[in-house]
Design an enzyme around this catalytic site. Sequence first.
Site, mmCIF file in Angstrom:
data_model
loop_
_atom_site.group_PDB
_atom_site.id
_atom_site.type_symbol
_atom_site.label_atom_id
_atom_site.label_comp_id
_atom_site.label_asym_id
_atom_site.label_seq_id
_atom_site.Cartn_x
_atom_site.Cartn_y
_atom_site.Cartn_z
ATOM 1 N N THR A 64 0.824 -1.203 0.000
ATOM 2 C CA THR A 64 0.000 0.000 0.000
ATOM 3 C C THR A 64 0.863 1.260 0.000
ATOM 4 O O THR A 64 0.715 2.129 -0.862
ATOM 5 C CB THR A 64 -0.901 0.016 1.256
ATOM 6 O OG1 THR A 64 -1.655 -1.188 1.273
ATOM 7 C CG2 THR A 64 -1.855 1.200 1.231
ATOM 8 N N VAL A 65 1.788 1.343 0.963
ATOM 9 C CA VAL A 65 2.588 2.564 1.081
ATOM 10 C C VAL A 65 3.550 2.706 -0.107
ATOM 11 O O VAL A 65 3.678 3.784 -0.686
ATOM 12 C CB VAL A 65 3.355 2.590 2.419
ATOM 13 C CG1 VAL A 65 4.286 3.792 2.478
ATOM 14 C CG2 VAL A 65 2.378 2.621 3.591
ATOM 15 N N GLY B 236 2.176 9.008 10.625
ATOM 16 C CA GLY B 236 1.926 9.013 9.177
ATOM 17 C C GLY B 236 2.177 10.342 8.491
ATOM 18 O O GLY B 236 3.308 10.828 8.465
ATOM 19 N N LYS C 178 5.795 4.331 18.230
ATOM 20 C CA LYS C 178 5.819 5.756 17.875
ATOM 21 C C LYS C 178 6.213 6.603 19.084
ATOM 22 O O LYS C 178 6.948 7.575 18.960
ATOM 23 C CB LYS C 178 4.455 6.164 17.328
ATOM 24 C CG LYS C 178 4.143 5.467 16.003
ATOM 25 C CD LYS C 178 2.670 5.537 15.656
ATOM 26 C CE LYS C 178 2.384 4.778 14.361
ATOM 27 N NZ LYS C 178 0.927 4.659 14.120
ATOM 28 N N ASP D 210 1.840 -0.748 18.337
ATOM 29 C CA ASP D 210 2.102 0.209 17.255
ATOM 30 C C ASP D 210 2.280 1.615 17.829
ATOM 31 O O ASP D 210 3.260 2.312 17.521
ATOM 32 C CB ASP D 210 0.930 0.168 16.259
ATOM 33 C CG ASP D 210 1.022 1.252 15.215
ATOM 34 O OD1 ASP D 210 1.793 1.085 14.257
ATOM 35 O OD2 ASP D 210 0.342 2.281 15.356
ATOM 36 N N VAL E 296 6.223 8.035 12.428
ATOM 37 C CA VAL E 296 5.394 8.505 13.549
ATOM 38 C C VAL E 296 4.250 9.362 13.022
ATOM 39 O O VAL E 296 4.471 10.387 12.375
ATOM 40 C CB VAL E 296 6.228 9.322 14.556
ATOM 41 C CG1 VAL E 296 5.340 9.844 15.684
ATOM 42 C CG2 VAL E 296 7.362 8.484 15.130
#
Lengths: 425, 425
Positions: free
Chosen positions: B13-14, B133, B204, B200, B131
Amino acid sequence: MKKVKIAILGLGTVGSGVYKLLERRKQEMPSKAGVEIEIAKILVRNLEKAEKKVGRELLTDDWREIVEDESISVIIEVMGGMEPACTIIMEAFRAGKHVVSANKDLIASRGKELLEAAKDNGCDFLFEAAVAGGIPILRPMKQCLAGNEISDIMGIFNGTTNFILTKMTDDGMEFEDALRVAKELGYAEADPTADVEGYDAGRKVAILASIAFHSRVVFEDVYTEGISKINAKDIQYAKELGCDIKLLGVAKNTDNGIEARVHPMLIPSGHPLASVKDAFNAVFVHGDAVDDAMFYGRGAGEMPTASAIVGDVIDILRDIEWGCCGRIGCSCYRELPVKAIGDVESKYFMRLHAEDKPGVLATIAGVFGNNAVSISKLIQKNTQDGFAELAIVTDLVKEYHFRDAVTVLGGMSVIQKISSIIRVL
Amino acid sequence: MKKVKIAILGLGTVGSGVYKLLERRKQEMPSKAGVEIEIAKILVRNLEKAEKKVGRELLTDDWREIVEDESISVIIEVMGGMEPACTIIMEAFRAGKHVVSANKDLIASRGKELLEAAKDNGCDFLFEAAVAGGIPILRPMKQCLAGNEISDIMGIFNGTTNFILTKMTDDGMEFEDALRVAKELGYAEADPTADVEGYDAGRKVAILASIAFHSRVVFEDVYTEGISKINAKDIQYAKELGCDIKLLGVAKNTDNGIEARVHPMLIPSGHPLASVKDAFNAVFVHGDAVDDAMFYGRGAGEMPTASAIVGDVIDILRDIEWGCCGRIGCSCYRELPVKAIGDVESKYFMRLHAEDKPGVLATIAGVFGNNAVSISKLIQKNTQDGFAELAIVTDLVKEYHFRDAVTVLGGMSVIQKISSIIRVL
C-alpha cells in the site's frame, strides 16, 4: 569549537524573549547545532531603558555598528515595521549575514526582494515566527509537505480577534466590551486596528499562500474584512444555525487563480477550528497526498514567538556548520494570478429588517433570484416596531452577484436596513 | 541538471503510494529540490504480482541488485518488519546511500545503530512517516521546536484503535463489534494485535520521546496496555464523568526519569484530543517556550504516508544538491533513565462489583486509605443481583501503591469482581 556571534535588533517583548531563550539554551547549543553561540550586540532605541534589562556592553543604538561588525554572522530582526528594518536587513545580506525575522508586515509586502537579496549573497533568511507565532507551519510546508500540491489553507491567524470573538460567544459580550477586556489583559494594543480589521491576519495569509502555492502573494493582494461590525445578535443567530463566528484567513489555489482573503465566517460548531478558543491560533492545510492536516498553538506572545525564532537560529547554525547556507530559500517558482474578491464564490449570512407585511418576502426572494442568488435557509422574527428581522443564508454564489443583489435590496423602501453580511463556510 | 536515482523497497500500500506521488511530482522536482529524479528500481517479493502495477524493467526481487547499483543514491524502505529491512538499510549506508524509512518497528528498537551507521557513512536517514503518518511531527521537533525544553508529549498515535473507540462512543458498540467494522472497512488488519494492544502506538512513542528528550527510548522501554478490555459500560461511565476514553501515548521528561507509556485514558470531553475522531491522529507537545502545540492529521494510509516519505526524499535531494548530507542526524545527546511503570503517578478509574450491604464501602475506602490512595469521585449503582456496582475515581497516586490496593481488594470476599481499571488524565 566554532563560536557564532548573534545580534538582536529590538528588545521589546519578543526581543526580550529571544534573549532569554538563547541564554537559557546556550550551554546546549554545541549539542543541538554543533557550534557555540554568543549574543554579541542588541540594537535598541533607548539605551537607558534597555540597560535595566541587559548589560550596557551589549547595547547599541546604531545599527551600522552591528551590520559592519564582521564577527557577527546572524541577525535576529524583531524591531517590526517597514523601515528601518528593511534597510538594515538588506545591508545585513550585503554584508553576508544570515537573518531571522518575525516581521510579517515587511515580509508580506517585500518578501520577494528580501529573499532575492538573501540568495544573491548566499545567506539564510528564515521567518517561521512571522506566521502563527510559535506554531511550526512554514518549515512543515516547505519541507514535510513539499511532496503535496496544496489546494487549501484555512486558519485562525490572529489571537486578539479570536479572544474577542470567544468572549462575545461564550459570555454574550458586545464587540466594544470584549475589546476593552482584551486591552485590559494585554491581548489588544492601544490601537487595535491592524488586528481588528484583519490586516495582521492578511499579512500571514499572504506569506503562507506564497509558500503553499509556490507563487508570490503580497499583502496588497489579500482581501481583508475585520470583526468590528460583528455584534452579539449575529453570534446569537449563528448559534441558532449551529455555527460559531470566527475571523478566518483563507487561501485557495483554484483553476482560475489564487484566492487570498481574511473575513469573519460562520463555521459549524463541530468544525475543529470552532474549538480553537481565546488567543490560540490554528491552521488547516489540505494537500493532495496528506489530505487534511492541522497545526495548533500560541500565535503570539513573548516565549512562543521566541520559540519559533530560536528554532530558525538553530537551523542557521547547522547550515553554517555544514556549509549549506541558503539551502532553502524562496520557493515561488510559479506565477499564478490572484483572483479579484468579486470572482470568489461564498455562501452568505445576511441579517436585515424589512416591513412586516405580505409580499415583502417574495420581493426579497425575487431580487436574490434575479441576481443568481439561491436562498438555503431563512429565519424570520417579528420585532416590536412593525418590522420583521430576517436572517438569510444563501447557497454558493459569486461575490459580485451577491453584491448586486445587496445594492438592489438596499435601495428598496420596504427594507429598513441591512444589519449584517457575513460569509458562511 | 543533476539526476538522482531512487529505489523503493516494497510495493505494498505505502510503496505504491510513494511510487504514484513521486511520479506525480517528477516534473516539479527541479523547482522543488534543484535536481531531477528517476525511480530506478523497486524491490518486490512477487515479480508477477508487481508487474500488474509497474513496468517489469523497474522490478527486482534481489535487494543486492539495488544496494550494489552505484547509480542509485536514495533508498526508500517501505517493506516493514525487522529483517531483511535492517540488513538492507545497513548495507545501503555502507554503500553511501541515503535512506528514507517508514519502519517504526525497526526504528523504535534499533534506531541508535541505524543512525550511527548513517552518520559514519555521511548519509541521511529520515523517517518522518514512522510517527503519525502524514502529520509533520519529527522535523518540527528537530527543527522548529529545537529551542524548547520539551516536557510533555501526549497523543493519539493509532488510527485503528481510535476508530474502534469512536464507534464504541458514538454508536454504543461493544469492542468486538467495533473491531469487526474496522476490519470490514480496512482500518484493522486480519491480526489486529499490534494496533489493539498498543504496540504500534508504543513504537511511535519510543521514537518521538527519543527526539523530544534527546535521550534514547526504545520500544522495550515503553509500557503498553491496549483497548481490548474496554467495554461499552466503561464508556458509559466515562460519559457520566464528562469524559471520553482514548488510547493515548504519553511521554514525559520528569526530574527522576522519562515516562513512556501507551494506555487507555479518560480525558475530559472538552479536551482537544477528545474531538479527534475516527482514524485521525493528533499529537500534543508542551515545551518551555512554545507552551502547548498540537499537530493533527491522518496517521496512516497510502497517500498520507507517501506525503511524509516524499517530503523526506525532497529534503535529501536538497542535501545532495547542497553537499550537506547528514546535516540533521541523531539528536540523542543525553542519557536519561526511563522510569518503571510502578513509579509513574496517575489518577485511576476503577469499576467493581461489591456486596450491597452496610460497611462495604467503608472497607473499600479503608483499603485505599491504607495504600495512600485518595478517592476523588464515586458513583454507586445497585444491580439486580444484590450487588452494587461502584465506579471510583482516585486522586494522583503512584502506580505501585494503587496496585497494592487492587491486590488487597481482589482478595476480599465482599468484592465480587474488579471489572475495569483505566487511567484518568
